[in-house]
Design a protein around this motif. Sequence first.
Motif, PDB file in Angstrom:
ATOM      1  N   ILE A 136       0.727  -1.127   0.066  1.00 31.80           N
ATOM      2  CA  ILE A 136      -0.141   0.067  -0.082  1.00 31.80           C
ATOM      3  C   ILE A 136       0.800   1.362   0.026  1.00 31.80           C
ATOM      4  CG2 ILE A 136      -1.723   1.351   1.454  1.00 31.80           C
ATOM      5  CD1 ILE A 136      -3.263  -1.307   1.025  1.00 31.80           C
ATOM      6  N   ASP A 137       2.024   1.150   0.755  1.00 29.67           N
ATOM      7  CA  ASP A 137       2.898   2.278   1.061  1.00 29.67           C
ATOM      8  C   ASP A 137       3.504   2.770  -0.479  1.00 29.67           C
ATOM      9  OD1 ASP A 137       2.877   3.597   3.528  1.00 29.67           O
ATOM     10  OD2 ASP A 137       4.337   1.974   4.262  1.00 29.67           O
ATOM     11  N   ALA A 138       3.983   1.413  -0.990  1.00 26.91           N
ATOM     12  CA  ALA A 138       4.679   1.589  -2.210  1.00 26.91           C
ATOM     13  C   ALA A 138       3.782   2.162  -3.512  1.00 26.91           C
ATOM     14  CB  ALA A 138       5.384   0.425  -2.541  1.00 26.91           C
ATOM     15  N   VAL A 139       2.788   1.685  -3.659  1.00 28.11           N
ATOM     16  CA  VAL A 139       1.716   1.775  -4.539  1.00 28.11           C
ATOM     17  C   VAL A 139       1.188   3.590  -4.459  1.00 28.11           C
ATOM     18  CG1 VAL A 139      -0.504   1.602  -5.570  1.00 28.11           C
ATOM     19  CG2 VAL A 139       0.647  -0.358  -4.965  1.00 28.11           C
ATOM     20  N   ASP A 140       1.197   3.770  -3.168  1.00 31.57           N
ATOM     21  CA  ASP A 140       0.510   5.148  -2.844  1.00 31.57           C
ATOM     22  C   ASP A 140       1.788   6.142  -3.252  1.00 31.57           C
ATOM     23  OD1 ASP A 140      -0.945   7.315  -1.437  1.00 31.57           O
ATOM     24  OD2 ASP A 140       0.610   7.369   0.127  1.00 31.57           O
ATOM     25  N   ARG A 141       3.177   5.634  -2.764  1.00 25.35           N
ATOM     26  CA  ARG A 141       4.483   6.603  -3.066  1.00 25.35           C
ATOM     27  C   ARG A 141       4.658   6.695  -4.732  1.00 25.35           C
ATOM     28  NH1 ARG A 141       9.235   4.387  -3.698  1.00 25.35           N
ATOM     29  NH2 ARG A 141       8.570   2.401  -2.359  1.00 25.35           N
ATOM     30  N   ILE A 142       4.652   5.614  -5.251  1.00 20.85           N
ATOM     31  CA  ILE A 142       4.932   5.292  -6.619  1.00 20.85           C
ATOM     32  C   ILE A 142       3.737   5.995  -7.416  1.00 20.85           C
ATOM     33  CG2 ILE A 142       5.400   4.115  -8.862  1.00 20.85           C
ATOM     34  CD1 ILE A 142       6.619   2.064  -6.601  1.00 20.85           C
ATOM     35  N   SER A 143       2.508   5.861  -7.140  1.00 26.94           N
ATOM     36  CA  SER A 143       1.438   6.919  -7.811  1.00 26.94           C
ATOM     37  C   SER A 143       1.806   8.294  -7.579  1.00 26.94           C
ATOM     38  CB  SER A 143       0.183   6.412  -7.272  1.00 26.94           C
ATOM     39  OG  SER A 143       0.111   5.052  -7.313  1.00 26.94           O
ATOM     40  N   ALA A 144       2.127   8.622  -6.501  1.00 26.90           N
ATOM     41  CA  ALA A 144       2.364  10.192  -6.159  1.00 26.90           C
ATOM     42  C   ALA A 144       3.399  10.577  -7.117  1.00 26.90           C
ATOM     43  CB  ALA A 144       2.403  10.415  -4.836  1.00 26.90           C
ATOM     44  N   GLU A 145       4.459   9.915  -7.067  1.00 25.81           N
ATOM     45  CA  GLU A 145       5.738  10.319  -8.069  1.00 25.81           C
ATOM     46  C   GLU A 145       5.050  10.319  -9.496  1.00 25.81           C
ATOM     47  OE1 GLU A 145       8.833   7.838  -5.198  1.00 25.81           O
ATOM     48  OE2 GLU A 145       8.534   7.119  -7.341  1.00 25.81           O
ATOM     49  N   LEU A 146       4.343   9.389 -10.049  1.00 24.76           N
ATOM     50  CA  LEU A 146       3.924   9.382 -11.508  1.00 24.76           C
ATOM     51  C   LEU A 146       2.729  10.312 -11.623  1.00 24.76           C
ATOM     52  CD1 LEU A 146       4.449   5.860 -12.171  1.00 24.76           C
ATOM     53  CD2 LEU A 146       5.868   7.615 -12.808  1.00 24.76           C
ATOM     54  N   GLY A 147       2.238  11.031 -10.560  1.00 24.90           N
ATOM     55  CA  GLY A 147       1.125  12.061 -10.749  1.00 24.90           C
ATOM     56  C   GLY A 147      -0.013  11.456 -10.833  1.00 24.90           C
ATOM     57  N   THR A 148      -0.383  10.061 -10.247  1.00 29.48           N
ATOM     58  CA  THR A 148      -1.539   9.525 -10.406  1.00 29.48           C
ATOM     59  C   THR A 148      -2.307   8.856  -9.173  1.00 29.48           C
ATOM     60  OG1 THR A 148      -2.754   7.752 -11.961  1.00 29.48           O
ATOM     61  CG2 THR A 148      -0.588   7.184 -11.152  1.00 29.48           C
ATOM     62  N   CYS A 149      -3.578   8.353  -9.250  1.00 28.22           N
ATOM     63  CA  CYS A 149      -4.243   7.855  -8.127  1.00 28.22           C
ATOM     64  C   CYS A 149      -4.646   6.402  -8.569  1.00 28.22           C
ATOM     65  CB  CYS A 149      -5.229   8.586  -7.521  1.00 28.22           C
ATOM     66  SG  CYS A 149      -6.159   7.992  -6.098  1.00 28.22           S
ATOM     67  N   SER A 150      -4.045   5.598  -7.702  1.00 28.46           N
ATOM     68  CA  SER A 150      -4.323   4.229  -8.233  1.00 28.46           C
ATOM     69  C   SER A 150      -5.526   3.164  -7.620  1.00 28.46           C
ATOM     70  CB  SER A 150      -2.924   3.351  -7.857  1.00 28.46           C
ATOM     71  OG  SER A 150      -1.865   3.602  -8.857  1.00 28.46           O
ATOM     72  N   LYS A 151      -6.283   2.736  -8.583  1.00 32.12           N
ATOM     73  CA  LYS A 151      -7.258   1.840  -7.681  1.00 32.12           C
ATOM     74  C   LYS A 151      -6.992   0.697  -7.330  1.00 32.12           C
ATOM     75  CE  LYS A 151     -11.135  -0.916  -9.620  1.00 32.12           C
ATOM     76  NZ  LYS A 151     -12.022  -1.471 -10.830  1.00 32.12           N
ATOM     77  N   ILE A 152      -7.158   0.290  -5.845  1.00 37.68           N
ATOM     78  CA  ILE A 152      -6.746  -0.991  -5.278  1.00 37.68           C
ATOM     79  C   ILE A 152      -7.919  -1.683  -4.925  1.00 37.68           C
ATOM     80  CG2 ILE A 152      -4.562  -0.095  -4.954  1.00 37.68           C
ATOM     81  CD1 ILE A 152      -5.461  -0.418  -1.946  1.00 37.68           C
ATOM     82  N   LEU A 153      -7.815  -2.903  -4.843  1.00 37.83           N
ATOM     83  CA  LEU A 153      -8.715  -3.849  -3.768  1.00 37.83           C
ATOM     84  C   LEU A 153      -7.772  -4.304  -2.811  1.00 37.83           C
ATOM     85  CD1 LEU A 153     -10.626  -6.244  -6.503  1.00 37.83           C
ATOM     86  CD2 LEU A 153     -11.283  -3.962  -5.488  1.00 37.83           C
ATOM     87  N   ILE A 154      -8.104  -4.736  -1.689  1.00 35.33           N
ATOM     88  CA  ILE A 154      -7.364  -5.366  -0.660  1.00 35.33           C
ATOM     89  C   ILE A 154      -7.711  -6.745  -0.700  1.00 35.33           C
ATOM     90  CG2 ILE A 154      -6.807  -5.343   1.953  1.00 35.33           C
ATOM     91  CD1 ILE A 154      -7.320  -2.500   2.008  1.00 35.33           C
ATOM     92  N   ARG A 155      -6.592  -7.619  -0.678  1.00 35.87           N
ATOM     93  CA  ARG A 155      -6.610  -8.994  -0.513  1.00 35.87           C
ATOM     94  C   ARG A 155      -6.886  -9.464   0.859  1.00 35.87           C
ATOM     95  NH1 ARG A 155      -3.952 -13.871  -3.892  1.00 35.87           N
ATOM     96  NH2 ARG A 155      -4.830 -15.812  -2.813  1.00 35.87           N
ATOM     97  N   ILE A 156      -8.137 -10.121   1.221  1.00 37.89           N
ATOM     98  CA  ILE A 156      -8.291 -10.751   2.513  1.00 37.89           C
ATOM     99  C   ILE A 156      -8.088 -11.967   2.568  1.00 37.89           C
ATOM    100  CG2 ILE A 156     -10.384 -10.439   4.097  1.00 37.89           C
ATOM    101  CD1 ILE A 156      -9.516  -7.929   3.771  1.00 37.89           C
ATOM    102  N   THR A 157      -7.817 -12.708   3.652  1.00 38.34           N
ATOM    103  CA  THR A 157      -8.124 -13.938   3.900  1.00 38.34           C
ATOM    104  C   THR A 157      -9.365 -14.258   4.730  1.00 38.34           C
ATOM    105  OG1 THR A 157      -6.216 -13.926   5.411  1.00 38.34           O
ATOM    106  CG2 THR A 157      -6.000 -14.903   3.399  1.00 38.34           C
TER     107      THR A 157
END
Length: 432
Positions: A136-157
């Motif tokens: 989550i941290d990495a997607v948030d950080r890299i999305s910010a760097e690339l100027g975007t907002c990423s759609k996510i689902l969270i994997r639950i067990t």
Amino acid sequence: MICDNLGVAENGHLTFAGRDTVELARKYGTPLYLMDEEKIREKCRIYLTAMKESFGENALPLYASKAASFKQVYRIAKEENIGIDVVSAGEICTAVAAGFPMDRAYFHGNNKTDADIEYAIKNDVGCFVADNLEEIDAVDRISAELGTCSKILIRITPGIDPHTYDEVATGKVDSKFGSAIETGAAEEITKYALSKKNIDLYGFHCHVGSQVFDSDVYFKTSDVMLKFIAKMEKEEGFKTRELNLGGGYGVRYVESDPIIDIAENIALVGKILKEKCDELGIEVPAIRMEPGRSIVADAGLTLYTVGSVKQIPEYRNYVSIDGGMTDNPRFALYKSDYTVLLANKINAESDFKCSVVGRCCECGDIIQENVKLPSSVKRGDIIAVLTTGAYNYSMASNYNRVPRPPIVMLAKEREYIAVRRESLEDIILNDL
Ligand SMILES: *Cc1c(COP(=O)(O)O)cnc(C)c1O
């Protein structure tokens, strides 16, 4: 026969997708992967139609492409208007090269590297199925760097034991995948994702296992997931837009495997899901399912040529073929069942019990044990292994520097090579 695309010709040869398999073996050589294009399309349509009818127009099946990943399969998925799931930059690259609309791609995996995440964003992958806090941290950080907002689902067990073999039982609490509801980890990661600026949390994913023959598993999963969704709505004000129920309807590898009516099962899941949502006072989210093997497994068949027949009195008989664990490692990995036939003598009585083995320097290189073949089996005969469309080519290796077989697609009006046979030049391509 275990699937309706198999038959017997007048000359006693096995037919597949209406073709004489022995002739195909002669024409293209062995080992040879065959794939029935119409069967793949039929399965895509069954899922798409049933899901839209049972879950609503916003439902979408995603083909779990780790089952068989090559350009043509993504083109077929595109033409059939379904989505895909991908688990690596390699699968993303293949889908992109095939012209697949990547907004319908879901990126899985329990350890996506920064490079994977950047590659996915740059290639317009529609959704991350986030496995853990670090991701989550990495997607948030890299999305910010690339100027975007990423759609996510969270994997639950969801903590459900799907009663299948352990290696693919991934929905239990003790799993390298996802976050468990039971331990509070699921709630924690949800709150965490909601606090991130460059992440757009759409909902949740779960996958309880593969080779599931009973919708009971999906009833239980929906129950657990929807309760969690209702809780998140009540406590966090988070409204789930998408719920991904994972993959896994079973396929018939052997006669004793049950026949499953996919459309009927999906209809039942749809009914239960609606009832539970009403009960909990939540809206039915957009539903995703991720069938892998049930899209491609029985669309595949592998042909081999027999090299030797060895009889060891009081022990067993060995029939050696010109492929093995390099093109089908599933028996070596987890003792998977397969139906093995002598393609050029289908009508002969099969009373010769043997192990069909590969040609790798490895005692565990076995395709199947306790196979019954005609006692006349000899060098030059053609062996067919059925239901090899899933997790065969995609798991193939170059162990012993064996080149991978080609994939020949059998369509209604034409047949064509979708993946060419590896050559010895290919084998040394990366050696400097
Ligand atoms: C492997 C996998 C699937 C597909 O499973 P099949 O048994 O091939 O249908 C679906 N979803 C996830 C997350 C998987 O890992």
